[in-house]
Structures are given as structure tokens and as C-alpha cells.
Design an enzyme around this catalytic site. Structure first.
Site, PDB file in Angstrom:
ATOM      1  CG  HIS A 125      -9.671  -5.866  -0.232  1.00 25.59           C
ATOM      2  ND1 HIS A 125      -9.795  -7.043   0.427  1.00 25.59           N
ATOM      3  CD2 HIS A 125      -8.351  -5.513   0.752  1.00 25.59           C
ATOM      4  CE1 HIS A 125      -8.655  -6.782   1.019  1.00 25.59           C
ATOM      5  NE2 HIS A 125      -7.524  -6.670   1.573  1.00 25.59           N
ATOM      6  CG  ASP A 142     -12.710  -8.855   0.545  1.00 31.67           C
ATOM      7  OD1 ASP A 142     -12.692  -7.821   0.356  1.00 31.67           O
ATOM      8  OD2 ASP A 142     -12.339  -9.229   1.729  1.00 31.67           O
ATOM      9  CD  GLU A 165      -3.105  -1.390   2.238  1.00 31.46           C
ATOM     10  OE1 GLU A 165      -2.485  -0.887   3.446  1.00 31.46           O
ATOM     11  OE2 GLU A 165      -3.789  -2.961   2.341  1.00 31.46           O
ATOM     12  CD  GLU A 185      -3.971  -7.580   0.779  1.00 34.17           C
ATOM     13  OE1 GLU A 185      -5.276  -7.292   1.502  1.00 34.17           O
ATOM     14  OE2 GLU A 185      -3.115  -7.496   0.803  1.00 34.17           O
ATOM     15  CG  ASN A 218      -0.473  -6.612  -2.626  1.00 36.75           C
ATOM     16  OD1 ASN A 218      -0.770  -7.147  -2.986  1.00 36.75           O
ATOM     17  ND2 ASN A 218      -1.057  -6.428  -1.626  1.00 36.75           N
TER      18      ASN A 218
HETATM   19  C1  XIL Z   1      -6.638  -6.659   7.347  1.00 35.63           C
HETATM   20  C2  XIL Z   1      -6.745  -9.065   8.155  1.00 35.63           C
HETATM   21  O1  XIL Z   1      -6.958  -9.346   7.790  1.00 35.63           O
HETATM   22  C3  XIL Z   1      -7.160  -8.257   9.351  1.00 35.63           C
HETATM   23  O2  XIL Z   1      -7.442  -9.278  10.230  1.00 35.63           O
HETATM   24  C4  XIL Z   1      -6.943  -7.037  10.528  1.00 35.63           C
HETATM   25  O3  XIL Z   1      -7.541  -6.571  11.784  1.00 35.63           O
HETATM   26  C5  XIL Z   1      -6.223  -6.341   9.254  1.00 35.63           C
HETATM   27  O4  XIL Z   1      -5.347  -6.159   8.055  1.00 35.63           O
HETATM   28  N1  XIL Z   1      -5.057  -5.269   3.360  1.00 35.63           N
HETATM   29  C6  XIL Z   1      -3.894  -6.002   4.042  1.00 35.63           C
HETATM   30  C7  XIL Z   1      -4.251  -7.204   4.709  1.00 35.63           C
HETATM   31  O5  XIL Z   1      -2.961  -5.969   2.946  1.00 35.63           O
HETATM   32  O6  XIL Z   1      -2.892  -7.178   5.147  1.00 35.63           O
HETATM   33  C8  XIL Z   1      -5.272  -6.058   5.867  1.00 35.63           C
HETATM   34  O7  XIL Z   1      -5.122  -7.675   6.381  1.00 35.63           O
HETATM   35  C9  XIL Z   1      -6.699  -5.951   4.400  1.00 35.63           C
HETATM   36  C10 XIL Z   1      -6.123  -4.668   3.872  1.00 35.63           C
END
Ligand code: XIL
Length: 461
Positions: A240, A270, A163, A268, A204
Site C-alpha cells: 500500500h 495500490d 500483519e 495488495e 503477509n
Molecule cells: C481492507 C478492505 O479493502 C476494506 O474494504 C476493509 O474495510 C478493511 O480492510 N491490509 C489488508 C486488507 O490485509 O485485508 C485490508 O483490506 C487492507 C489492508
């Protein structure tokens, strides 16, 4: 509730006409279902990774069965973050990270390391400290070297930098950018490569799935890193996403990174929706999951897709986006959602999507498919029934079946069961009569058998 060792496949159902209506069906070994071919086998046939983020402490029972059985890659959801591994300066806790790596090795899975350099989930001793630039630089170098060396040769990839950008494509103001300048990214990659030359090194970020200002900044960064000879192997698109909002330029964006000579991974995924889930939203979600997988399958250099938790019971979404959830391919009780079938389809599988507007009961002899444990011994067996609803709901339930080979229930849990002759009738306990749309309830039982133990057809009334 007993949820371990749920048999995933094998469901068939009839329409519910209301809360008390009949939906029926059965189980073991007669009905084709997407779960019959694990996603990891479908993905492997296409040369793709299908991964999931995991929580180490949950890797047993049904959670462990699915994580190990359906996915060929694991990403520790939190276990490898700096705040997890070095909560106190100089004192390390690798327990959960080690556990996940060991689980992955035992299940012939890759591991994606996540993450080395981030503005979030750092230990407070680090974020609260006052550091000179030289101190900060050596802290970061030591951190990267220590962690990457520990897992040297064991990880397929690292999300080295997480990020780094703002939405407008400028660099995010962080401990690292503010203290070290933009070249902290090149340095981090260089240090990581020195510690494990075989791991693929990624940058990432989120909201970089489509072509936009942020992804273009990332594109320009990768291009310049490549031109300088900095070790950068890939770009991670977190993904996300929000229901119905898969960017139309996803495949084009993946392709432009691939054309720079780097791999691309969806890291990641979802897809969140406003709760409560219903059959329309779950169908849209399935289409969205399919669109993401289709885009990755279409580009050779797209390494694969990792979901950020495979079950709604292990998703960060409800905590971080109030009112939203149901973002993963399995519901909270590990029943595969329409998204699961959509993923299987995108990976070339054939699938029978769960019907919409239905509740179904699925009977199975408890088994642990990956160890060969069948839940059945010479005189008895353990079985279970899952009642799942999609686009319909129940406020109470009763499941009936007739044993065809003299089986007798000896004990039940999470339901009240009576048997008269061959006829068995099980109704909900006081606390689990409600099955919401998108939800499921499982009860279990022990029974005796002799001769043979065919699965009965069950009906839900
Ligand atoms: C999230 C985890 O899933 C949670 O359990 C934690 O509380 C916060 O982080 N981007 C990322 C991940 O790169 O590491 C994050 O994971 C979600 C957003």
C-alpha cells in the site's frame, strides 16, 4: 449512469485547449491500445500472476468484465475474513466467498485466500470473549481447519497470517500473540497445511516492501520457520504505497526472500495520491506501478502482483486515508489510467498511454467481449460514448458524429441527442456535464442500422 460493457480499448485523442475546446476521436477497431492485449495474457506469457482484490456483489457488468478479462487471479477483499464468514459463533456465511471462487473458476482464474489469522475484522463474539489459552488455540485451529477445508484444492494460495509485525520488527500485540505467543504463526501454518496441502501458504504484511527493520524481522522469521520445517511457501508484500515512494530496495528485498527458498507475491498493491489527481501525479503513479511490476518481473520467484481493487470506485483508500485516493489502475468509471499502460508495458506489452492534458470521446458499439455478445442485432444496436479527461477538465460537453451507413439514433440516455440527416449531436444531461481531470462520463443510445454498421469518427466540442 450506464457503465456496463464499456469497450476499453480504442481511444485516440487530440489536445483540449480549454473547457470548450475540441478533442476528438474515435473508436472501434482502428486504434492500437494496451487494452487490446489483456494484462492477464501479458502476465501469463511471463509466468506471472496478475491479480485484483474484488467485491463479490460487484462482479457483473463492466466490473465483472474487467475483473474476469484482465486478471488471472482474484483475492476476496473482505469475503474470507473471519468476521465475514462467522459473524455469529457457529453460524457461517460463505456466500460471497463462494461466489468469488465460482466466478474465478468460470474465468479460469486463481484465487488467493485472504486471510485466516489477523488482529482486524474478527467477529465481535471472538474479540469480546474471554478465553483460556487452550480455548483460544482450539478456536483458531477450528477456524483455520474449517475455512481451508471448505476451499481445499480450489485456492492457489492463502495469506495465512496477516500483519504480525510492528514497524520496529517486534511482534504486534494481538489477540493471537498475546494469548498464544509467537508460535501462533507456526501453528497456524501447520494447521492450514494439514487442511490443504496443495495451497501455497504465505505470511503477509505491509511496509515490508523495502529492506527495513520490519522486513528484516519477517525475513528472520521465515528463515527460522524454514529451518524448523514449518510449512511456509511465501511472503506477501502488501504494498500500500504512496505516490513517488516505491522503495529503492524493493527488488533487492524480493530477491533476499527468494534466496531463502520461498515465493514472494505483491499482494495488495495500490499507490495513493493526494486528491485531486492531475496529469503529473498520474504520470508519477504510472512510473511507480511500472517500478513495482519491473521488480517482480526481474525475480523468478516473484509469483506476481495483485492490486487492491482495480478501479478507484472500489478502493479502500479514500475511506481510510482522508484526502487521498486515485490509487488504482482504472478510474472510477473504469477508464484505464496511465498506470494501466505502465503495467502493460512492464509485462512486455506495447501500449499507447492515454495522452496528458486531453479530453477524449470514445464511441463504441456496446459489446461484452468475453461472451461474444456484440450489442448489435439484425435491425438495431446499443452504443455508448465515454468522455474522459486527463490533465484537463470539462464543465459541459457536446459530442458530434456523422453516420456513414444510414444509422439512426432512436433513444439516448445520460445525454440529449438529436439527429439531422446523418449528423448526430449529443450534449450532456443536467447532471453529468462535469468531467474532472482523471474522470469520465458515459452515455448510451439505441440506434437502427441496415447493411453495415461502421463506427463513426466522433468529435468532442
Ligand atoms: C481492507 C478492505 O479493502 C476494506 O474494504 C476493509 O474495510 C478493511 O480492510 N491490509 C489488508 C486488507 O490485509 O485485508 C485490508 O483490506 C487492507 C489492508
Amino acid at each position: 449512469m450506464r457503465t456496463s460493457r464499456t469497450s476499453l480499448g480504442k481511444r485516440l485523442s487530440a489536445l483540449c485547449t480549454g473547457a470548450a475546446a475540441v478533442a476528438a476521436l474515435l473508436a472501434a477497431g482502428t486504434t492500437a491500445h494496451a487494452a487490446d492485449t489483456p494484462l492477464r495474457d501479458l502476465a501469463a506469457a511471463k509466468g506471472k500472476v496478475i491479480g485484483t482484490a474484488v467485491t463479490g456483489s460487484k462482479l457483473t457488468g463492466t466490473y465483472g468484465d474487467i475483473a474476469g478479462g484482465q486478471f488471472n487471479s482474484l483475492t476476496p477483499g473482505n469475503a474470507m475474513k473471519w468476521g465475514s464468514v462467522e459473524p455469529t459463533r457457529g453460524s457461517f456465511d460463505w456466500s460471497e466467498a463462494d461466489q468469488i471462487v465460482a466466478f474465478a473458476q468460470a474465468h479460469n482464474q486463481q484465487v488467493r485466500g485472504h486471510t485466516l489469522v489477523w488482529h482486524s475484522q474478527n467477529p465481535s463474539w471472538l474479540t469480546n470473549g474471554t478465553w483460556t489459552q487452550a480455548q483460544l488455540s482450539s478456536l483458531l485451529q477450528d477456524h483455520i481447519t474449517t475455512e481451508v477445508t471448505r476451499y481445499k484444492g480450489k485456492l492457489a494460495a492463502w495469506d495465512v497470517v496477516n500483519e504480525p509485525f510492528n514497524e520496529d520488527g517486534t511482534y504486534r500485540s494481538t489477540l493471537w500473540y498475546d494469548g498464544l505467543g509467537a508460535d501462533y504463526i507456526a501453528q497456524a501454518l501447520t494447521w492450514a497445511h494439514a487442511a490443504d496441502p496443495s495451497a501455497k501458504l504465505y505470511i503477509n504484511d505491509y511496509n515490508v516492501e523495502g529492506v527495513n527493520a520490519k522486513s528484516t524481522a519477517l525475513y528472520n522469521l521465515v528463515k527460522s520457520l524454514k529451518a524448523r520445517g514449518v510449512p511456509i511457501d511465501g511472503v506477501g508484500l502488501q504494498a500500500h504505497l504512496i505516490l513517488g515512494q516505491v522503495p529503492g530496495t524493493l527488488q533487492q528485498n524480493i530477491q533476499r526472500f527468494a534466496d531463502l527458498g520461498v515465493d514472494v507475491a505483491v499482494t495488495e498493491l495500490d499507490i495513493r495520491m493526494q486528491l485531486p489527481a492531475d496529469s503529473t501525479k498520474l504520470a508519477q503513479q504510472a512510473a511507480d506501478y511500472k517500478a513495482v511490476f519491473d521488480a517482480c518481473v526481474a525475480v523468478t520467484r516473484c509469483a506476481g502482483v495483485t492490486v487492491w481493487g482495480f478501479t478507484d470506485s472500489d478502493s479502500w483508500i479514500p475511506d481510510v486515508f482522508p484526502g487521498y485516493g486515485a490509487a488504482t489502475p482504472y478510474d472510477e468509471n473504469y477508464a484505464p489510467k496511465p498506470a494501466y499502460s505502465a503495467i502493460a508495458t512492464a509485462l512486455g506489452g506495447t501500449s499507447t498511454p492515454p495522452p496528458t492534458g486531453a479530453c477524449a470521446a470514445t464511441y463504441s458499439v456496446t459489446s461484452q467481449w468475453n461472451t461474444g455478445f456484440t450489442g448489435q442485432w439484425n435491425t438495431g444496436f446499443t452504443g455508448q460514448v465515454t468522455i474522459a479527461c486527463s490533465g484537463a477538465a470539462l464543465s459541459s460537453w457536446k459530442v458530434n458524429w456523422t453516420y456513414g451507413a444510414g444509422q439512426r439514433i432512436t433513444q439516448a440516455w445520460n445525454a440529449t441527442c438529436t439527429q439531422t440527416g446523418a449528423g448526430v449531436s449529443c450534449s450532456n444531461a443536467s447532471y453529468n456535464g462535469t468531467v474532472p481531470s482523471g474522470g469520465s462520463v458515459t452515455f448510451g443510445f439505441n440506434a437502427s442500422w441496415s447493411g453495415s454498421n461502421p463506427a463513426p469518427t466522433v468529435s468532442l466540442g
